[in-house]
Design a protein around this motif. Structure first.
Motif, PDB file in Angstrom:
ATOM      1  N   ALA A  24      58.620  70.469  39.879  1.00 22.45           N
ATOM      2  CA  ALA A  24      58.994  69.246  39.156  1.00 22.45           C
ATOM      3  C   ALA A  24      60.491  69.288  38.815  1.00 22.45           C
ATOM      4  O   ALA A  24      61.069  70.369  38.683  1.00 22.45           O
ATOM      5  CB  ALA A  24      58.170  69.139  37.880  1.00 22.45           C
ATOM      6  N   PRO A  25      61.110  68.121  38.684  1.00 23.30           N
ATOM      7  CA  PRO A  25      62.535  68.087  38.333  1.00 23.30           C
ATOM      8  C   PRO A  25      62.767  68.681  36.950  1.00 23.30           C
ATOM      9  O   PRO A  25      62.071  68.325  36.000  1.00 23.30           O
ATOM     10  CB  PRO A  25      62.858  66.590  38.349  1.00 23.30           C
ATOM     11  CG  PRO A  25      61.534  65.900  38.160  1.00 23.30           C
ATOM     12  CD  PRO A  25      60.518  66.786  38.798  1.00 23.30           C
ATOM     13  N   MET A  26      63.746  69.575  36.848  1.00 30.70           N
ATOM     14  CA  MET A  26      64.055  70.180  35.539  1.00 30.70           C
ATOM     15  C   MET A  26      65.559  70.332  35.348  1.00 30.70           C
ATOM     16  O   MET A  26      66.210  71.065  36.097  1.00 30.70           O
ATOM     17  CB  MET A  26      63.335  71.520  35.398  1.00 30.70           C
ATOM     18  CG  MET A  26      61.856  71.343  35.078  1.00 30.70           C
ATOM     19  SD  MET A  26      60.968  72.897  34.867  1.00 30.70           S
ATOM     20  CE  MET A  26      60.743  73.394  36.570  1.00 30.70           C
ATOM     21  N   GLY A  60      67.488  65.959  37.393  1.00 28.24           N
ATOM     22  CA  GLY A  60      68.044  64.608  37.445  1.00 28.24           C
ATOM     23  C   GLY A  60      69.567  64.664  37.621  1.00 28.24           C
ATOM     24  O   GLY A  60      70.253  65.331  36.846  1.00 28.24           O
ATOM     25  N   TYR A 136      70.039  70.251  24.496  1.00 29.41           N
ATOM     26  CA  TYR A 136      71.087  69.977  25.494  1.00 29.41           C
ATOM     27  C   TYR A 136      72.426  69.682  24.794  1.00 29.41           C
ATOM     28  O   TYR A 136      73.195  68.833  25.236  1.00 29.41           O
ATOM     29  CB  TYR A 136      70.708  68.779  26.363  1.00 29.41           C
ATOM     30  CG  TYR A 136      69.488  68.989  27.246  1.00 29.41           C
ATOM     31  CD1 TYR A 136      69.264  70.190  27.916  1.00 29.41           C
ATOM     32  CD2 TYR A 136      68.575  67.962  27.448  1.00 29.41           C
ATOM     33  CE1 TYR A 136      68.158  70.363  28.731  1.00 29.41           C
ATOM     34  CE2 TYR A 136      67.465  68.124  28.268  1.00 29.41           C
ATOM     35  CZ  TYR A 136      67.263  69.336  28.899  1.00 29.41           C
ATOM     36  OH  TYR A 136      66.165  69.497  29.719  1.00 29.41           O
ATOM     37  N   ASN A 182      60.725  58.766  31.493  1.00 32.30           N
ATOM     38  CA  ASN A 182      61.234  59.593  30.386  1.00 32.30           C
ATOM     39  C   ASN A 182      62.265  58.947  29.470  1.00 32.30           C
ATOM     40  O   ASN A 182      62.960  59.630  28.733  1.00 32.30           O
ATOM     41  CB  ASN A 182      61.790  60.927  30.913  1.00 32.30           C
ATOM     42  CG  ASN A 182      60.738  61.747  31.662  1.00 32.30           C
ATOM     43  OD1 ASN A 182      59.617  61.290  31.818  1.00 32.30           O
ATOM     44  ND2 ASN A 182      61.077  62.927  32.111  1.00 32.30           N
ATOM     45  N   ARG A 232      59.652  57.981  40.085  1.00 31.28           N
ATOM     46  CA  ARG A 232      58.940  58.701  39.014  1.00 31.28           C
ATOM     47  C   ARG A 232      58.807  57.802  37.792  1.00 31.28           C
ATOM     48  O   ARG A 232      59.792  57.203  37.349  1.00 31.28           O
ATOM     49  CB  ARG A 232      59.692  59.971  38.623  1.00 31.28           C
ATOM     50  CG  ARG A 232      58.935  60.762  37.563  1.00 31.28           C
ATOM     51  CD  ARG A 232      59.653  62.040  37.173  1.00 31.28           C
ATOM     52  NE  ARG A 232      58.732  63.157  37.219  1.00 31.28           N
ATOM     53  CZ  ARG A 232      58.659  64.125  36.287  1.00 31.28           C
ATOM     54  NH1 ARG A 232      59.479  64.141  35.271  1.00 31.28           N
ATOM     55  NH2 ARG A 232      57.788  65.092  36.393  1.00 31.28           N
ATOM     56  N   GLY A 303      52.111  67.290  35.026  1.00 33.35           N
ATOM     57  CA  GLY A 303      51.802  67.447  33.611  1.00 33.35           C
ATOM     58  C   GLY A 303      50.642  68.389  33.403  1.00 33.35           C
ATOM     59  O   GLY A 303      49.486  68.022  33.663  1.00 33.35           O
ATOM     60  N   SER A 304      50.936  69.612  32.987  1.00 31.14           N
ATOM     61  CA  SER A 304      49.913  70.626  32.690  1.00 31.14           C
ATOM     62  C   SER A 304      49.007  70.905  33.893  1.00 31.14           C
ATOM     63  O   SER A 304      47.795  71.027  33.752  1.00 31.14           O
ATOM     64  CB  SER A 304      49.074  70.195  31.475  1.00 31.14           C
ATOM     65  OG  SER A 304      49.912  69.872  30.381  1.00 31.14           O
ATOM     66  N   VAL A 324      54.908  70.859  39.637  1.00 27.93           N
ATOM     67  CA  VAL A 324      54.719  71.861  38.584  1.00 27.93           C
ATOM     68  C   VAL A 324      56.060  72.154  37.922  1.00 27.93           C
ATOM     69  O   VAL A 324      57.035  72.468  38.612  1.00 27.93           O
ATOM     70  CB  VAL A 324      54.133  73.163  39.184  1.00 27.93           C
ATOM     71  CG1 VAL A 324      53.923  74.194  38.077  1.00 27.93           C
ATOM     72  CG2 VAL A 324      52.842  72.881  39.926  1.00 27.93           C
ATOM     73  N   GLY A 325      56.088  72.053  36.599  1.00 28.14           N
ATOM     74  CA  GLY A 325      57.325  72.312  35.864  1.00 28.14           C
ATOM     75  C   GLY A 325      57.319  73.712  35.253  1.00 28.14           C
ATOM     76  O   GLY A 325      57.697  74.696  35.884  1.00 28.14           O
ATOM     77  N   LYS A 326      56.861  73.802  34.000  1.00 23.89           N
ATOM     78  CA  LYS A 326      57.008  75.045  33.241  1.00 23.89           C
ATOM     79  C   LYS A 326      56.346  76.248  33.917  1.00 23.89           C
ATOM     80  O   LYS A 326      56.895  77.348  33.902  1.00 23.89           O
ATOM     81  CB  LYS A 326      56.450  74.847  31.825  1.00 23.89           C
ATOM     82  CG  LYS A 326      57.282  73.826  31.033  1.00 23.89           C
ATOM     83  CD  LYS A 326      56.823  73.668  29.606  1.00 23.89           C
ATOM     84  CE  LYS A 326      55.497  72.967  29.445  1.00 23.89           C
ATOM     85  NZ  LYS A 326      55.502  71.537  29.838  1.00 23.89           N
TER      86      LYS A 326
HETATM   87  C1  FMN Z   1      63.590  72.220  30.796  1.00 19.35           C
HETATM   88  C2  FMN Z   1      63.040  70.937  31.344  1.00 19.35           C
HETATM   89  C3  FMN Z   1      63.894  70.015  31.950  1.00 19.35           C
HETATM   90  C4  FMN Z   1      63.390  68.822  32.467  1.00 19.35           C
HETATM   91  N1  FMN Z   1      64.229  67.952  33.138  1.00 19.35           N
HETATM   92  C5  FMN Z   1      63.704  66.881  33.790  1.00 19.35           C
HETATM   93  C6  FMN Z   1      64.514  66.087  34.652  1.00 19.35           C
HETATM   94  O1  FMN Z   1      65.715  66.340  34.886  1.00 19.35           O
HETATM   95  N2  FMN Z   1      63.933  65.018  35.249  1.00 19.35           N
HETATM   96  C7  FMN Z   1      62.619  64.700  35.044  1.00 19.35           C
HETATM   97  O2  FMN Z   1      62.139  63.716  35.604  1.00 19.35           O
HETATM   98  N3  FMN Z   1      61.828  65.459  34.265  1.00 19.35           N
HETATM   99  C8  FMN Z   1      62.334  66.551  33.652  1.00 19.35           C
HETATM  100  N4  FMN Z   1      61.513  67.366  32.922  1.00 19.35           N
HETATM  101  C9  FMN Z   1      60.068  67.097  32.856  1.00 19.35           C
HETATM  102  C10 FMN Z   1      59.330  67.928  33.917  1.00 19.35           C
HETATM  103  O3  FMN Z   1      59.641  67.468  35.224  1.00 19.35           O
HETATM  104  C11 FMN Z   1      57.811  67.831  33.720  1.00 19.35           C
HETATM  105  O4  FMN Z   1      57.454  66.477  33.697  1.00 19.35           O
HETATM  106  C12 FMN Z   1      57.316  68.492  32.445  1.00 19.35           C
HETATM  107  O5  FMN Z   1      57.823  69.819  32.320  1.00 19.35           O
HETATM  108  C13 FMN Z   1      55.792  68.534  32.406  1.00 19.35           C
HETATM  109  O6  FMN Z   1      55.289  69.246  33.508  1.00 19.35           O
HETATM  110  P1  FMN Z   1      54.685  70.737  33.317  1.00 19.35           P
HETATM  111  O7  FMN Z   1      53.526  70.609  32.367  1.00 19.35           O
HETATM  112  O8  FMN Z   1      54.274  71.195  34.677  1.00 19.35           O
HETATM  113  O9  FMN Z   1      55.782  71.579  32.728  1.00 19.35           O
HETATM  114  C14 FMN Z   1      62.011  68.548  32.362  1.00 19.35           C
HETATM  115  C15 FMN Z   1      61.172  69.474  31.738  1.00 19.35           C
HETATM  116  C16 FMN Z   1      61.660  70.655  31.258  1.00 19.35           C
HETATM  117  C17 FMN Z   1      60.701  71.643  30.649  1.00 19.35           C
END
Ligand code: FMN
Length: 365
Positions: A24-26, A60, A136, A182, A232, A303-304, A324-326
């Motif tokens: 996932a984008p982070m 992003g 941030y 978001n 998204r 999301g989770s 998948v993010g975290k």
């Molecule tokens: C540190 C961090 C930075 C994030 N930055 C972005 C971002 O740049 N663009 C975006 O669409 N979502 C961003 N997110 C949201 C994640 O893409 C994702 O939706 C969120 O972590 C939930 O997914 P997860 O449960 O797998 O962690 C970010 C999340 C985290 C934790």
């Protein structure tokens, strides 16, 4: 749903993906002050390719040298120097067998660290809810934004398209994701309480989706039919976590049905827990609503969903892909671990530090 389904090779437009797991984008705020990614970002992204993810969606990226930058040290795709910086990241991901999609964003009223302009723009001159993200480097209330003029709106549409062309051209990305989620600019236009415009960019649900649709059309025209393009969307916002779309399931259906004919190849839906019902008036998750309302449009769920079981359940609900993010921060090699039946590392909130430094996860490797 079995792991076999999770590891099926698929094609998204012309993009061949070796499984259904994406990062996932982070946001990493790890670029240079002028938004150019360097070596630590290359290493950060490369690890996910080495770890078996089919593709990574970038953090992003801002799209212009004006109002779109959201955070200090955020990476951009607004000029050639930034695009060349990304080329070494995308080359490295490719060399390790992965694909990489550029997420393009405009902060709108949520800009809190912009080297180009101090002022902020938004659909309407309404101060955002909540406070700047201290995570941030922001503090205090958001600025009161200026309401955008028609010329500024047209400029944003062009800037998304130019930036997308740069992403696919000189930067070497494999696809584009437009960040409509978001709480950032496109979501500000979509959201009733931040968009009070009386022109054609405001009004009912589909009118408020108008800027997103115009950006999709412009990007599609610029990158051509064969390049993967996604959008998204979310309900929650970084400055309003609990927000729900007014109109519940019926409005979600309307939005998804319209996006099915917009020119995107996939719909990326993020919820805190993607498997749960999206609205009080319906037992269905957002993924299930999208599947019913737009059967031909592949859904990426987020999301989770950070283990084999929950990811498999999302596929069972009708998602084609799982982002998948975290859990990917804790397990840059998540797909390999799932395949080999190895235990996953627990997510530790220290891993959330918004940085591309890989040492946290390396310590646990
Ligand atoms: C540190 C961090 C930075 C994030 N930055 C972005 C971002 O740049 N663009 C975006 O669409 N979502 C961003 N997110 C949201 C994640 O893409 C994702 O939706 C969120 O972590 C939930 O997914 P997860 O449960 O797998 O962690 C970010 C999340 C985290 C934790």
């Amino acid at each position: 749903m079995t792991d076999k389904h999770l590891f099926q090779r698929t094609t998204l437009n012309r993009l061949s993906l070796k499984n259904r797991l994406l990062v996932a984008p982070m946001t990493r705020i790890s670029a240079s002050v002028d938004g150019v990614p360097g070596e630590r970002m290359q290493q950060y992204y490369q690890r996910f390719a080495q770890g078996g993810f089919a593709a990574v969606i970038s953090e992003g990226l801002y799209i212009d040298e004006a109002w779109s930058q959201t955070y200090a040290f955020q990476a951009g795709l607004a000029n050639r120097k930034q695009a060349i910086g990304w080329r070494s990241v995308t080359d490295s991901v490719h060399q390790h067998g992965g694909k990489i999609i550029a997420q393009l964003m405009h902060a709108g009223a949520l800009s809190q660290g912009n080297i180009y302009r101090p002022e902020t723009l938004a659909p309407s001159a309404i101060r955002p809810r909540g406070e700047q993200l201290s995570f941030y480097h922001g503090h205090g209330a958001y600025r009161l934004p200026e309401a955008m003029s028609e010329a500024q709106i047209q400029q944003v549409i062009d800037d998304f398209a130019e930036s997308a062309a740069r992403a696919i051209g000189s930067a070497g990305f494999d696809g584009i994701e437009i960040h409509g989620a978001n709480g950032y600019l496109l979501d500000q236009f979509f959201t009733d309480y931040t968009n009070q415009r009386r022109d054609s960019w405001g009004g009912d649900l589909l009118a408020r989706l108008g800027l997103t649709l115009a950006v999709i059309a412009a990007v599609r025209a610029r990158i051509g039919q064969d390049v993967t393009l996604g959008i998204r969307l979310s309900q929650g916002k970084v400055n309003d976590f609990q927000h729900k779309w007014a109109g519940g399931e019926a409005s979600a259906r309307q939005v998804f049905a319209r996006l099915a004919t917009s020119g995107v190849d996939y719909l990326h839906l993020t919820e805190y827990d993607a498997l749960q019902p999206a609205f009080a008036d319906s037992p269905l998750s957002l993924v299930q609503i999208a599947r019913a309302a737009a059967p031909g449009l592949p859904v990426m769920a987020n999301g989770s969903l950070g283990d084999a079981e929950t990811a498999g359940m999302a596929l069972h609900q009708g998602a084609e892909y799982v982002a998948v993010g975290k859990s990917a921060l804790a397990n840059p090699d998540l797909p390999l671990r799932i395949r080999q039946g190895l235990p996953l590392r627990e997510f530790d909130k220290n891993l959330l530090v918004p940085s591309a430094d890989v040492k946290n996860s390396e310590l646990q490797a």
